[in-house]
Write a protein that holds these residues in place. Sequence first.
Motif, PDB file in Angstrom:
ATOM      1  N   LEU A   1      54.905  64.355  25.836  1.00  0.00           N
ATOM      2  CA  LEU A   1      54.737  62.925  26.071  1.00  0.00           C
ATOM      3  C   LEU A   1      54.121  62.234  24.820  1.00  0.00           C
ATOM      4  N   PRO A   2      52.931  62.859  24.413  1.00  0.00           N
ATOM      5  CA  PRO A   2      52.424  61.851  23.154  1.00  0.00           C
ATOM      6  C   PRO A   2      53.228  61.843  21.948  1.00  0.00           C
ATOM      7  N   ARG A   3      54.254  62.742  21.971  1.00  0.00           N
ATOM      8  CA  ARG A   3      55.152  62.913  20.886  1.00  0.00           C
ATOM      9  C   ARG A   3      56.233  61.938  20.973  1.00  0.00           C
ATOM     10  N   VAL A   4      56.428  61.607  21.982  1.00  0.00           N
ATOM     11  CA  VAL A   4      57.837  60.777  22.126  1.00  0.00           C
ATOM     12  C   VAL A   4      57.395  59.479  22.165  1.00  0.00           C
ATOM     13  N   HIS A   5      58.097  58.693  21.339  1.00  0.00           N
ATOM     14  CA  HIS A   5      57.860  57.109  20.830  1.00  0.00           C
ATOM     15  C   HIS A   5      58.740  56.032  21.997  1.00  0.00           C
ATOM     16  N   ALA A   6      59.707  56.572  22.264  1.00  0.00           N
ATOM     17  CA  ALA A   6      60.322  55.798  23.284  1.00  0.00           C
ATOM     18  C   ALA A   6      59.596  55.529  24.572  1.00  0.00           C
ATOM     19  N   PRO A   7      59.882  54.411  25.210  1.00  0.00           N
ATOM     20  CA  PRO A   7      59.050  54.127  26.523  1.00  0.00           C
ATOM     21  C   PRO A   7      59.589  54.903  27.675  1.00  0.00           C
ATOM     22  N   LEU A   8      58.705  55.634  28.381  1.00  0.00           N
ATOM     23  CA  LEU A   8      58.786  56.534  29.408  1.00  0.00           C
ATOM     24  C   LEU A   8      58.185  56.324  30.708  1.00  0.00           C
ATOM     25  N   GLN A   9      58.613  56.718  31.719  1.00  0.00           N
ATOM     26  CA  GLN A   9      58.181  56.630  32.958  1.00  0.00           C
ATOM     27  C   GLN A   9      58.012  58.188  33.355  1.00  0.00           C
ATOM     28  N   LEU A  10      56.970  58.671  33.784  1.00  0.00           N
ATOM     29  CA  LEU A  10      56.809  60.226  34.122  1.00  0.00           C
ATOM     30  C   LEU A  10      56.538  60.487  35.476  1.00  0.00           C
ATOM     31  N   ASP A  11      57.394  61.226  36.299  1.00  0.00           N
ATOM     32  CA  ASP A  11      57.292  61.684  37.566  1.00  0.00           C
ATOM     33  C   ASP A  11      57.567  63.051  37.416  1.00  0.00           C
TER      34      ASP A  11
END
Length: 181
Positions: free
Chosen positions: A59-69
């Motif tokens: 997660l900290p390495r991905v720069h695209a906007p993410l929602q986590l579930d």
Amino acid sequence: MNTPADMPTIDRAERLYTPAEVEQAADRLATAIDGWLDGRDCVALCLLQGAIVTTGMLLPRVHAPLQLDSIHVTRYRNTTRGHDLEWFASPRTPLKGRRVLIIDDILDEGHSLAAVEAWCNEQGAAEVRAAVLVNKHHDRKTPEAHADFIGLEIPDRYVFGYGMDYHGWHRNAPGIYALPE
């Protein structure tokens, strides 16, 4: 119930990958995922419990906007052999019309990953991709199983560490280890 005293010690296992090598694999995975997303948003689904560590690294390495579930399914139930798939929890984030990235620790036979991908498609996801920290080489994979993003390749041995367990233990091992042959 197994106790730590029942488990093989890490010093008797073979370390296949060091922490530095796993971190480099996480960098490569994130770069490939960012390439796919190209700045577009995504729902990242952590496949519990094994993918907690992989998800936390990615997660900290991905720069695209993410929602986590998360989604919780299992076949192993703290054993070394798969059983029928058991569903414990589904994500609360609606997937209809969304890009979904399933994150898992290992692609072994692939029953869980294939079932989760099919479930995401049934929910109306626009696109579903899967990222795994490790891919195990053998010819027992279910035909529907695949990973779009793979961090590391491993031989057909039982492995633990970085989220993968041995009877519920050693998910926190400092590296990826294989049981003695």
